[in-house]
Design an enzyme around this catalytic site. Structure first.
Site, PDB file in Angstrom:
ATOM      1  N   ARG A   1      50.284  40.969   6.486  1.00  0.00           N
ATOM      2  CA  ARG A   1      49.536  41.132   7.737  1.00  0.00           C
ATOM      3  C   ARG A   1      48.236  40.333   7.690  1.00  0.00           C
ATOM      4  O   ARG A   1      47.808  39.772   8.692  1.00  0.00           O
ATOM      5  CB  ARG A   1      49.254  42.618   7.993  1.00  0.00           C
ATOM      6  CG  ARG A   1      50.477  43.357   8.521  1.00  0.00           C
ATOM      7  CD  ARG A   1      50.243  44.860   8.594  1.00  0.00           C
ATOM      8  NE  ARG A   1      50.270  45.481   7.281  1.00  0.00           N
ATOM      9  CZ  ARG A   1      49.424  46.402   6.855  1.00  0.00           C
ATOM     10  NH1 ARG A   1      48.461  46.834   7.635  1.00  0.00           N
ATOM     11  NH2 ARG A   1      49.545  46.902   5.648  1.00  0.00           N
TER      12      ARG A   1
ATOM     13  N   HIS B   1      50.657  53.819   1.865  1.00  0.00           N
ATOM     14  CA  HIS B   1      50.572  52.415   2.270  1.00  0.00           C
ATOM     15  C   HIS B   1      51.403  52.256   3.544  1.00  0.00           C
ATOM     16  O   HIS B   1      52.538  52.710   3.601  1.00  0.00           O
ATOM     17  CB  HIS B   1      51.112  51.511   1.163  1.00  0.00           C
ATOM     18  CG  HIS B   1      50.762  50.067   1.369  1.00  0.00           C
ATOM     19  ND1 HIS B   1      51.355  49.312   2.358  1.00  0.00           N
ATOM     20  CD2 HIS B   1      49.889  49.256   0.735  1.00  0.00           C
ATOM     21  CE1 HIS B   1      50.843  48.085   2.314  1.00  0.00           C
ATOM     22  NE2 HIS B   1      49.961  48.021   1.336  1.00  0.00           N
TER      23      HIS B   1
END
Lengths: 246, 550
Positions: free
Chosen positions: B347, B327
């Site tokens: 994000r 990740h």
């Protein structure tokens, strides 16, 4: 090539030798027995460093599952503290014990047969009426939920309010084990949230419409084509799919 | 070391750069990479491509498959159960359906097996931790479903196969995308608290590698909300569950090549139970806790790839285990939380990734492998990372942008879990950016399944992270929850149907004998044994002085 990560202390047992030798350490007491551990570890990693291998009392190790509920006192402090072993950093003079299981009755119900009636939480969990408003549950909560107020709202049948204010509950059971009125708070809140999600939040109409479209076969032909096109063709489709900003 | 609002002074200096460039960056859009550019970046910087980290598997039906040493080590190891230690004449548990694993896939399978007509008492869930303790409960950001125009299952399909580098099993991707809206409706009916507007419309956000906003969420507790609802429902329907009980070997029929249950181990008393089942589902999750290449992980304590090992012992085929998901944004500072997840939803909601000078260097929402590779390049090739006091490097995830974009208080409202995690270590992510670096996150590959969630071995089904194919070489955000919902359901339904038309088998461990023979024939001499069940993090000094008596 990129870096070598060998220097990274991955878990407690990987701490570099110099940390053990020169670094700062703290004294903790695991169930009353003293251990010296490196400062800056979580309670969970400190217990492992001391030689414990968990079967119970460790779950997600990220603050989401509530398996590592821990109770502690500090030297010279009369208060009883609670937190999650995987999230809380050790402090000098902590007396620790874990709470790997909480016995609490859960009501069994059929969600289809429930209705968002004001008395429904009280019907399944009459013991909420025993709340003496001592606020011990709130102080015990590692998630900073206003547990006692939530129980008061539950008594008044304010399902939406209970659901929203208890959303962060990880069901560790610390509130329940501290409660003098023996209320299983986290089960009450689960029921409130499910009733809210099922009957008070509106269902998304666009989801139903999409299901109808799928069932009518609207996408079948195009989908089946995608199953058989070449990888080159698929790449072309992918590169040309465009980004839809709305 | 003196800390100022959670950070040492030298890190504060870099934060000042981030703050200075923020007003300009708010308007700045970093371009996305082409397929070729992505591939080059991955080849040079993604951990999967680091030389010397993998080898081919020497034995079994997937012989020749390349995978990380840590994976091969567990497959080229002696089974922990020795046939002579187990009395198979005494059946301790006899059920129609045995579900191994108590996370999202296992619980979904149980609920749909009930819908298919199995009685609760004919099902058994076993889990080596508690019901619900899993990677499922830790997923934060959301779940994908193409359920509103102009989005469509077709677009969802295309995003997935592109993210997976066109290596996915497309039949499975079709099922995943076409069933997705149905699973959202199912969760609504169970009473899930999705993030919605007042009309009940889902609030949908971006995810890495998606071409449209498609991410459904429940704040940043999406996995926890789903798992606690599923668990509540499993308990309401009174499906039996044995907790702290691990499957340590499958059982195969004496005559036929089919799975007929498992040998279970009580993790506390260490006694075994023989569990006979007409159908068995593996829902055991991934492998973060075997720490591929020594990476820290976002995964839960029990993520040790047991299902893949058990399946391989009985001859099930595997795929795509060469591709590991890191990740892009694991916490890199401070030490207490290193490796823990900072959801991609941050994000998706508008935060950028910037280097120590406060400059962007990658589009924030590339597919995960690409984003991770770009961060590694920035830190260790271009030397634009921030070094932590323990020698790690990371880049900034500019979390205060959420407040700028969505108003004061938005960060805490949308990301209560992340906010809490950082508050505990003295950092306010609404005010200051957080330092991130890739962390071991997901097993992209796994056991091969077909459209009925059947493995290549009769009687054995599998669902969720333990399987491979649907995500190809790289999973996109929001498709792991969807995976366990869609294929958990399919596994539950088809395993129940299979059980209804099957008679109980005569349990044997003949496959263990055969596996030992294969190890010997391949010249593998080792004292490794698997499955490993749990990692061992005890201090080295303690272990060096340990005398095993009790």
């Amino acid at each position: 090539m990129y870096h070598n990560r060998d220097r990274l202390p991955l878990e407690a047992n990987d701490l570099p030798e110099e940390t053990e030798g020169r670094g700062e350490t703290v004294r903790i007491y695991i169930m009353g027995k003293e251990y010296r551990v490196p400062a800056g570890l979580t309670i969970m990693k400190a217990m492992e460093y001391a030689g414990y291998r968990f079967i119970r009392g460790a779950g997600c190790r990220g603050g989401f599952c509530g398996a590592c509920a821990t109770v502690y006192r500090k030297e010279g402090d009369y208060k009883l503290y609670t937190d999650l072993a995987c999230q809380k950093t050790v402090e000098d003079g902590m007396y620790l014990v874990q709470l790997p299981f909480v016995p609490a009755n859960k009501a069994v119900y059929d969600i289809e047969e429930l209705r968002p009636e004001p008395n429904i939480l009280l019907r399944f969990y009459p013991e909420i009426a025993r709340c003496v408003s001592c606020n011990t549950c709130t102080k015990a909560c590692p998630q900073d939920i206003e547990v006692m107020y939530a129980i008061q709202h539950a008594l008044r049948g304010e399902i939406e309010r209970v659901a929203n204010m208890t959303f962060d509950c990880i069901q560790c059971g610390l509130c329940t084990i501290r409660c003098p009125a023996e209320i299983p708070h986290y089960h009450v809140f689960q029921l409130a949230r499910r009733i809210y999600g099922r009957y008070i939040l509106k269902p998304a109409r666009h989801v139903r419409e999409r299901i109808k479209e799928i069932e009518s076969g609207k996408y079948d032909q195009e989908m089946d084509k995608l199953l058989t096109v070449s990888v080159e063709e698929l790449k072309r489709i992918y590169e040309n799919r465009g980004r839809i900003e709305e | 070391m003196k800390l100022i609002r959670g950070y040492p002074a030298y890190m504060r200096e870099s934060i000042e750069h981030v703050e200075k460039t923020r007003p300009r960056r708010m308007k700045e859009k970093y371009r996305t990479l082409s397929i070729e550019e992505r591939e080059e970046l991955l080849r040079k910087y993604h951990p999967d491509y680091k030389p010397g980290t993998k080898r081919p598997l020497k034995i079994g039906p997937s012989k020749g498959m390349i995978a990380p040493h840590e994976v091969i080590d567990l497959l080229e190891a002696h089974p922990i159960v020795k046939p002579e230690d187990v009395n198979l004449d005494e059946i301790d548990i006899d059920v129609d359906l045995l579900i191994i694993g108590g996370g999202g896939a296992g619980m979904t399978a149980a609920l749909w097996a009930l819908e298919e007509g199995l009685k609760p008492e004919d099902i058994l869930i076993v889990t080596k931790l508690r019901l619900g303790d899993s990677n499922s409960i830790m997923s934060q950001g959301g779940v994908q479903a193409a359920d509103r125009p102009p989005d469509s299952p077709i677009r969802h399909f295309i995003d997935i196969v592109g993210g997976g580098h066109f290596t996915n099993d497309r039949r499975l991707v079709k099922i995943l995308t076409m069933t997705a809206p149905y699973m959202m409706a199912w969760l609504e009916r169970l009473g899930l608290m999705f993030d919605k507007d007042e009309e009940g419309n889902m609030l949908e956000l971006w995810g890495g590698g998606t071409s449209i906003r498609r991410m459904h969420s429940c704040k940043d507790y999406t996995g926890m909300e789903i798992v606690r609802v599923l668990r509540d429902e499993v308990r309401n329907r009174q499906v039996p569950c044995l907790e702290f009980t691990s499957a340590v070997e499958l059982l195969t029929d004496e005559e036929e090549d089919r799975v007929v249950g498992a040998v279970l181990l009580n993790m506390e008393s260490q006694q075994y139970y023989v569990a006979r089942a007409k159908a068995t589902i593996l829902a055991t999750g991934g492998f973060g806790r075997i720490h591929i290449q020594g990476y820290p992980t976002t995964n839960h304590y029990g993520a040790t790839m047991d299902g893949v090992v058990l399946a391989y012992h009985v001859g099930a085929r595997l795929r795509d285990l060469d591709a590991t998901q890191y990740h892009p944004t694991g916490a890199a500072y401070p030490e207490q939380i290193v490796g823990l997840l900072v959801t991609e939803k941050v994000r998706g909601a508008g935060a950028q990734v910037v280097n120590r000078h406060g400059e962007q260097f990658v589009f924030p929402l590339e597919p995960r492998d690409v984003e991770a590779a770009a961060i590694i390049r920035e830190c260790w090739d271009r030397n634009n990372g921030v070094e932590t006091p323990t020698g790690m490097r990371g880049v900034w995830l500019d979390t205060p942008m959420i407040e700028e974009l969505r108003g004061r208080g938005a960060f805490k409202r949308m990301f209560p879990a992340i906010h809490k995690m950082y508050s505990r270590v003295g950092i306010d992510p609404a005010q200051d950016p957080v330092l991130v670096f890739p962390t071991l996150h997901y097993m992209n590959g796994g056991i091969i399944i077909d459209e009925k969630a059947q493995t290549t071995v009769k009687g054995l089904f599998a669902a969720g992270e333990t399987t491979g194919g649907v995500h190809g070489k790289n999973r996109l955000m929001g498709n792991s929850i969807l995976d366990y919902l869609v294929f958990g359901r399919i596994a539950g339904i088809h395993a129940a149907r299979f059980a209804k038309h099957t008679s109980p088998g005569k349990p044997s461990l003949k496959h263990v004998i055969k596996y030992e023979e294969m190890l010997k024939a391949a010249g593998i001499e080792t004292d490794r044994r698997s499955p490993v069940l749990l990692p061992d993090y005890r201090g080295e000094r303690v272990l060096a002085r340990r005398i095993e008596i009790l």
